[in-house]
Design a protein around this motif. Structure first.
Motif, PDB file in Angstrom:
ATOM      1  N   PRO A 208       0.830  -1.211   0.000  1.00 31.92           N
ATOM      2  CA  PRO A 208       0.000   0.000   0.000  1.00 31.92           C
ATOM      3  C   PRO A 208       0.859   1.253   0.000  1.00 31.92           C
ATOM      4  N   LEU A 209       0.303   2.346  -0.495  1.00 28.89           N
ATOM      5  CA  LEU A 209       1.013   3.616  -0.522  1.00 28.89           C
ATOM      6  C   LEU A 209       1.009   4.219   0.874  1.00 28.89           C
ATOM      7  N   PRO A 210       2.180   4.624   1.397  1.00 30.13           N
ATOM      8  CA  PRO A 210       2.203   5.268   2.715  1.00 30.13           C
ATOM      9  C   PRO A 210       1.305   6.500   2.735  1.00 30.13           C
ATOM     10  N   GLU A 211       0.782   6.827   3.903  1.00 29.13           N
ATOM     11  CA  GLU A 211      -0.107   7.984   4.034  1.00 29.13           C
ATOM     12  C   GLU A 211       0.580   9.269   3.582  1.00 29.13           C
ATOM     13  N   GLU A 212       1.849   9.412   3.922  1.00 26.22           N
ATOM     14  CA  GLU A 212       2.653  10.563   3.477  1.00 26.22           C
ATOM     15  C   GLU A 212       3.840  10.012   2.685  1.00 26.22           C
ATOM     16  N   PRO A 213       3.687   9.847   1.365  1.00 26.33           N
ATOM     17  CA  PRO A 213       4.741   9.192   0.584  1.00 26.33           C
ATOM     18  C   PRO A 213       6.099   9.871   0.674  1.00 26.33           C
ATOM     19  N   SER A 214       6.118  11.194   0.857  1.00 24.82           N
ATOM     20  CA  SER A 214       7.402  11.904   0.884  1.00 24.82           C
ATOM     21  C   SER A 214       8.016  11.986   2.276  1.00 24.82           C
ATOM     22  N   ARG A 238       0.302  11.603  -3.552  1.00 19.76           N
ATOM     23  CA  ARG A 238      -0.787  10.942  -2.827  1.00 19.76           C
ATOM     24  C   ARG A 238      -2.158  11.284  -3.394  1.00 19.76           C
ATOM     25  N   ARG A 239      -2.244  12.337  -4.214  1.00 20.41           N
ATOM     26  CA  ARG A 239      -3.543  12.765  -4.762  1.00 20.41           C
ATOM     27  C   ARG A 239      -3.805  12.234  -6.163  1.00 20.41           C
ATOM     28  N   ALA A 275       6.568  20.413  -8.992  1.00 22.53           N
ATOM     29  CA  ALA A 275       5.653  20.128 -10.097  1.00 22.53           C
ATOM     30  C   ALA A 275       4.983  18.792  -9.834  1.00 22.53           C
ATOM     31  N   LYS A 276       3.829  18.599 -10.481  1.00 20.87           N
ATOM     32  CA  LYS A 276       3.091  17.341 -10.390  1.00 20.87           C
ATOM     33  C   LYS A 276       2.868  16.814 -11.794  1.00 20.87           C
ATOM     34  N   THR A 277       3.071  15.524 -11.943  1.00 19.40           N
ATOM     35  CA  THR A 277       2.906  14.915 -13.253  1.00 19.40           C
ATOM     36  C   THR A 277       2.125  13.616 -13.161  1.00 19.40           C
ATOM     37  N   SER A 278       1.400  13.318 -14.218  1.00 17.70           N
ATOM     38  CA  SER A 278       0.705  12.027 -14.299  1.00 17.70           C
ATOM     39  C   SER A 278       1.624  10.937 -14.829  1.00 17.70           C
ATOM     40  N   ALA A 279       2.811  11.300 -15.232  1.00 20.63           N
ATOM     41  CA  ALA A 279       3.769  10.315 -15.755  1.00 20.63           C
ATOM     42  C   ALA A 279       4.155   9.320 -14.669  1.00 20.63           C
ATOM     43  N   THR A 280       4.288   8.070 -15.056  1.00 22.02           N
ATOM     44  CA  THR A 280       4.696   7.019 -14.118  1.00 22.02           C
ATOM     45  C   THR A 280       5.926   6.258 -14.614  1.00 22.02           C
ATOM     46  N   ASP A 281       6.232   6.388 -15.906  1.00 23.99           N
ATOM     47  CA  ASP A 281       7.386   5.682 -16.461  1.00 23.99           C
ATOM     48  C   ASP A 281       8.673   6.369 -15.995  1.00 23.99           C
ATOM     49  N   PRO A 282       9.600   5.621 -15.399  1.00 21.10           N
ATOM     50  CA  PRO A 282      10.843   6.240 -14.912  1.00 21.10           C
ATOM     51  C   PRO A 282      11.597   7.008 -15.982  1.00 21.10           C
TER      52      PRO A 282
END
Length: 295
Positions: A208-214, A238-239, A275-282
Motif C-alpha cells: 500500500p502507498l504510505p499515508e505521506e509518501p514523501s 498521494r492525490r 511540479a506534479k505529473t501524471s507520468a509514471t514511467d521512470p
C-alpha cells in the motif's frame, strides 16, 4: 525502556516555557493524566505516581522526577523535555531527527542571546521566528492551575505529544523502508560546466502507498550523506497516480516552470520549486527532470 507508571503530572506555576510544555505533552501521550501547576511537596517528589516536571531540583527517572535546574552551569544544555525523552529511550533519535530540539535546549538553559550567538545569527532573528501560536498556547498554559481530559488545551497537548512520539517511533522504520526501495539517479547528460552531474532521489510507488509518501525523504538524504549531490526528489503523489517532483532544499539547478507546458504535467509552481505529473514511467520522469535542469 521501562517507564514507571504515573497518574498525575505536576509542573511549576507562573510563566510557562516550551520545554516543560512539551515535556508534559510527551508524558500525556504515555498516560492521560491531569496536569497540576504548583510547587511540588516532598511527598510529590517521593511519589512515583506524580511526574514532577521542570521543578523540584531532582532528576530521578525511577520516581518520575524530571528537573534540570540543579545541573551545573557548565553542563551540556539540557531541558525537561530532554530528560523525559531520555527516560523513554527516544532522546538520541529526537536529537538526530528533530532539528528544533537542540536550539530549544540552548534557549531554555542559556537564554536568547547565547542561543543566537551559538546559532550564528543576530539576536533579533530569534524574535522574528516567534509564532503567535506559541505565544497563545504558552500563555493559556501559564494561566491554568489544572488541566484535565476533555479540556481544549489538555487535548491539544496530548495531540502534540502523540504526534511527536509517533514521529520518533516510526521514522527509523520509515528510513529503513526508503533505503529498501529508493533509487539515486544521476543525470549525466545535464552535467554543469565543471562536470558535476545532478543526482535525484526517486521513490517508486509501492502498495500500500504510505499515508505521506514523501515523509522521511529529506532526512534519508541527510543520513546517507547525499546533501551535496541530490538536487531533486521524486516521490509518489498521494492525490493522483503520478509523481511529485521537488527541488531538494530549493536547489537552484532545477526550475520546474520549464516543464509547465508538457502535456503530462498538471501543475508547476510559479516559483519553479515543485511540479506534479501524471507520468509514471521512470524514463519519462528522467526526461522531465532533464528538461527542468539548468546548466
Amino acid at each position: 525502556m521501562r517507564v514507571t507508571p504515573f497518574t498525575t503530572i505536576l509542573t511549576h506555576p507562573g510563566s510557562a516555557h516550551k520545554d516543560e510544555f512539551l515535556a508534559c505533552c510527551v508524558l500525556l501521550a504515555t498516560a492521560p493524566a491531569p496536569i497540576l501547576r504548583r510547587e511540588p511537596t516532598p511527598g510529590d517528589l517521593s511519589d512515583p505516581a506524580v511526574a514532577v516536571v521542570d521543578v523540584g531540583h531532582r532528576h530521578e527517572p525511577a520516581l518520575n522526577n524530571f528537573d534540570h535546574h540543579q545541573l551545573p552551569d557548565d553542563a551540556a544544555p539540557t531541558c525537561a523535555l530532554s530528560l523525559v525523552l531520555k527516560n523513554l529511550g527516544l532522546y538520541d533519535d529526537a536529537k538526530a531527527f528533530c532539528d528544533w530540539l537542540e536550539p530549544a535546549e540552548w534557549f531554555d538553559c542559556r537564554g536568547p542571546n547565547a542561543t543566537a550567538k551559538w546559532l550564528g545569527v543576530e539576536r533579533n532573528v530569534v524574535n522574528q521566528l516567534n509564532s503567535p501560536i506559541d505565544g497563545t498556547v504558552l500563555r493559556r498554559f501559564a494561566a491554568a492551575t489544572e488541566l484535565r481530559a476533555g479540556e481544549p488545551l489538555w487535548e491539544i497537548m496530548r495531540w502534540v505529544g502523540d504526534d511527536l512520539l509517533t514521529y520518533l517511533r516510526t521514522l527509523r522504520a520509515r528510513l529503513s523502508f526508503i533505503g529498501q526501495h529508493a533509487e539515486v539517479w544521476t543525470l549525466d547528460d545535464v552535467a554543469d560546466t565543471h562536470g558535476n552531474a545532478p543526482a535525484v532521489l526517486f521513490l517508486p510507488r509501492t502498495a500500500p502507498l504510505p499515508e505521506e509518501p514523501s515523509a522521511g525523504l529529506d532526512r534519508y538524504v541527510q543520513e546517507q550523506g547525499l546533501n551535496e549531490r541530490v538536487v531533486a526528489i521524486v516521490a509518489p503523489d498521494r492525490r493522483s497516480e503520478g509523481y511529485g517532483l521537488s527541488r531538494h532544499r530549493d536547489h537552484p539547478r532545477l526550475d520546474f516552470t520549464r516543464i509547465a507546458r508538457e502535456p503530462d504535467v498538471h501543475f508547476a509552481h510559479a516559483r519553479g520549486f515543485v511540479a506534479k505529473t501524471s507520468a509514471t514511467d521512470p524514463q519519462r520522469l528522467r526526461d522531465l527532470l532533464r528538461m527542468a535542469a539548468r546548466g
